[in-house]
Write a protein that holds these residues in place. Structure first.
Motif, PDB file in Angstrom:
ATOM      1  N   GLU A   1       6.227  -0.242 -12.183  1.00  0.00           N
ATOM      2  CA  GLU A   1       6.054   1.122 -12.693  1.00  0.00           C
ATOM      3  C   GLU A   1       4.588   1.521 -12.814  1.00  0.00           C
ATOM      4  O   GLU A   1       4.249   2.676 -12.570  1.00  0.00           O
ATOM      5  CB  GLU A   1       6.764   1.276 -14.034  1.00  0.00           C
TER       6      GLU A   1
ATOM      7  N   ARG B   1       2.262   0.645 -10.855  1.00  0.00           N
ATOM      8  CA  ARG B   1       1.869   0.973  -9.486  1.00  0.00           C
ATOM      9  C   ARG B   1       2.272   2.407  -9.142  1.00  0.00           C
ATOM     10  O   ARG B   1       1.504   3.145  -8.523  1.00  0.00           O
ATOM     11  CB  ARG B   1       2.527  -0.011  -8.518  1.00  0.00           C
ATOM     12  N   LEU B   2       3.455   2.808  -9.562  1.00  0.00           N
ATOM     13  CA  LEU B   2       3.927   4.161  -9.266  1.00  0.00           C
ATOM     14  C   LEU B   2       3.103   5.216 -10.005  1.00  0.00           C
ATOM     15  O   LEU B   2       2.780   6.265  -9.449  1.00  0.00           O
ATOM     16  CB  LEU B   2       5.406   4.297  -9.638  1.00  0.00           C
TER      17      LEU B   2
ATOM     18  N   LEU C   1      -0.219   5.505  -8.347  1.00  0.00           N
ATOM     19  CA  LEU C   1      -0.058   6.213  -7.077  1.00  0.00           C
ATOM     20  C   LEU C   1       0.081   7.713  -7.324  1.00  0.00           C
ATOM     21  O   LEU C   1      -0.498   8.536  -6.599  1.00  0.00           O
ATOM     22  CB  LEU C   1       1.159   5.668  -6.339  1.00  0.00           C
ATOM     23  N   HIS C   2       0.836   8.080  -8.356  1.00  0.00           N
ATOM     24  CA  HIS C   2       1.018   9.488  -8.723  1.00  0.00           C
ATOM     25  C   HIS C   2      -0.325  10.128  -9.075  1.00  0.00           C
ATOM     26  O   HIS C   2      -0.640  11.239  -8.619  1.00  0.00           O
ATOM     27  CB  HIS C   2       1.980   9.581  -9.905  1.00  0.00           C
TER      28      HIS C   2
ATOM     29  N   ARG D   1       5.877   6.608   0.155  1.00  0.00           N
ATOM     30  CA  ARG D   1       6.461   5.781  -0.910  1.00  0.00           C
ATOM     31  C   ARG D   1       6.644   6.589  -2.193  1.00  0.00           C
ATOM     32  O   ARG D   1       7.665   6.454  -2.880  1.00  0.00           O
ATOM     33  CB  ARG D   1       5.551   4.586  -1.174  1.00  0.00           C
ATOM     34  N   LEU D   2       5.665   7.436  -2.494  1.00  0.00           N
ATOM     35  CA  LEU D   2       5.749   8.260  -3.699  1.00  0.00           C
ATOM     36  C   LEU D   2       6.931   9.222  -3.609  1.00  0.00           C
ATOM     37  O   LEU D   2       7.647   9.435  -4.596  1.00  0.00           O
ATOM     38  CB  LEU D   2       4.446   9.033  -3.886  1.00  0.00           C
TER      39      LEU D   2
ATOM     40  N   GLU E   1      10.152   7.429  -4.297  1.00  0.00           N
ATOM     41  CA  GLU E   1      10.309   6.992  -5.688  1.00  0.00           C
ATOM     42  C   GLU E   1      10.117   8.125  -6.691  1.00  0.00           C
ATOM     43  O   GLU E   1       9.931   7.878  -7.877  1.00  0.00           O
ATOM     44  CB  GLU E   1       9.287   5.885  -5.989  1.00  0.00           C
ATOM     45  N   GLN E   2      10.156   9.380  -6.238  1.00  0.00           N
ATOM     46  CA  GLN E   2       9.815  10.501  -7.106  1.00  0.00           C
ATOM     47  C   GLN E   2      10.680  10.568  -8.361  1.00  0.00           C
ATOM     48  O   GLN E   2      10.187  10.851  -9.459  1.00  0.00           O
ATOM     49  CB  GLN E   2       9.917  11.820  -6.336  1.00  0.00           C
TER      50      GLN E   2
ATOM     51  N   HIS F   1      12.125   8.122  -9.929  1.00  0.00           N
ATOM     52  CA  HIS F   1      11.683   7.046 -10.817  1.00  0.00           C
ATOM     53  C   HIS F   1      10.353   7.418 -11.473  1.00  0.00           C
ATOM     54  O   HIS F   1      10.148   7.193 -12.678  1.00  0.00           O
ATOM     55  CB  HIS F   1      11.550   5.747 -10.022  1.00  0.00           C
ATOM     56  N   VAL F   2       9.441   7.989 -10.699  1.00  0.00           N
ATOM     57  CA  VAL F   2       8.144   8.411 -11.227  1.00  0.00           C
ATOM     58  C   VAL F   2       8.333   9.440 -12.334  1.00  0.00           C
ATOM     59  O   VAL F   2       7.704   9.350 -13.399  1.00  0.00           O
ATOM     60  CB  VAL F   2       7.258   9.002 -10.110  1.00  0.00           C
TER      61      VAL F   2
END
Length: 198
Positions: free
Chosen positions: A53, A55-56, A59-60, A125-126, A129-130, A132-133
């Motif tokens: 998480e 990492r996400l 990245l965001h 990837r973002l 996983e949006q 989840h982000v």
């Protein structure tokens, strides 16, 4: 001027109804914070993020604009209302791994400091996983709001507003003015209502 060095791919809300008061808010906030931090409070290090998480979230933030490592730490601290700041010992190795995974580019700015920007692969990837982000960001916002309820920040804000309003009113009135008595009566009434809260 920024000198880039791209790494190759590697292996890898709630409402307040009747019955809400400071004591209830504080207990709720404490329980929420303990769940979020897994028993860790304040700015002490804890497991704020589950596996992957952090990492996400990084990245965001990098997708919003290129950022330095210290800026990423500061942004996460702001997102939690100052109640959690990931350690550099966690953030920088995560950024290195993200660069090895070709999720971000690592570059050096004019001050010889590393700055990170998102890659095409990272953008993909973002997007994947949006959901989840969004869930993680909502949780961080919840920590901020519950922390505010528990540490009295909202009360300090209200007290500051009250002092400012009284100071302005007193500066506008002559001594012995009936309005000064009215202000005193309003404050006395508010104090009485606070004392009667259950």
């Amino acid at each position: 001027m920024i000198h880039g060095r791209k790494f190759g791919p590697g292996g890898h809300r709630g409402g307040r109804g009747r019955g809400w008061n400071a004591e209830v808010g504080q207990k709720f906030a404490q329980a929420f914070a303990e769940a979020a931090f897994e028993g860790v409070k304040g700015k002490r290090r804890g497991r704020m993020f589950r596996r992957g998480e952090l990492r996400l979230v990084l990245l965001h933030l990098i997708a919003e604009e290129p950022r330095h490592g210290y800026d990423l730490i500061r942004q996460i601290e702001e997102m939690t209302g100052g109640h959690y700041a990931p350690s550099p010992g966690i953030v920088y190795p995560t950024l290195t791994l993200m660069a090895e995974l070709d999720l971000i580019d690592e570059a050096v700015d004019d001050d010889s400091k590393k700055i990170y920007s998102i890659t095409e692969r990272g953008t993909g990837r973002l997007a994947e996983e949006q959901e989840h982000v969004d869930h993680v960001l909502e949780r961080l916002e919840g920590v901020s709001k519950m922390g505010e309820a528990s540490d009295g920040a909202s009360i300090r804000r209200a007290m500051h507003n009250l002092k400012s309003a009284v100071r302005i009113r007193l500066a506008q009135e002559d001594k012995g003015s009936d309005k000064i008595l009215d202000v005193a009566a309003i404050i006395d009434e508010a104090a009485g209502r606070i004392e009667r809260l259950k």
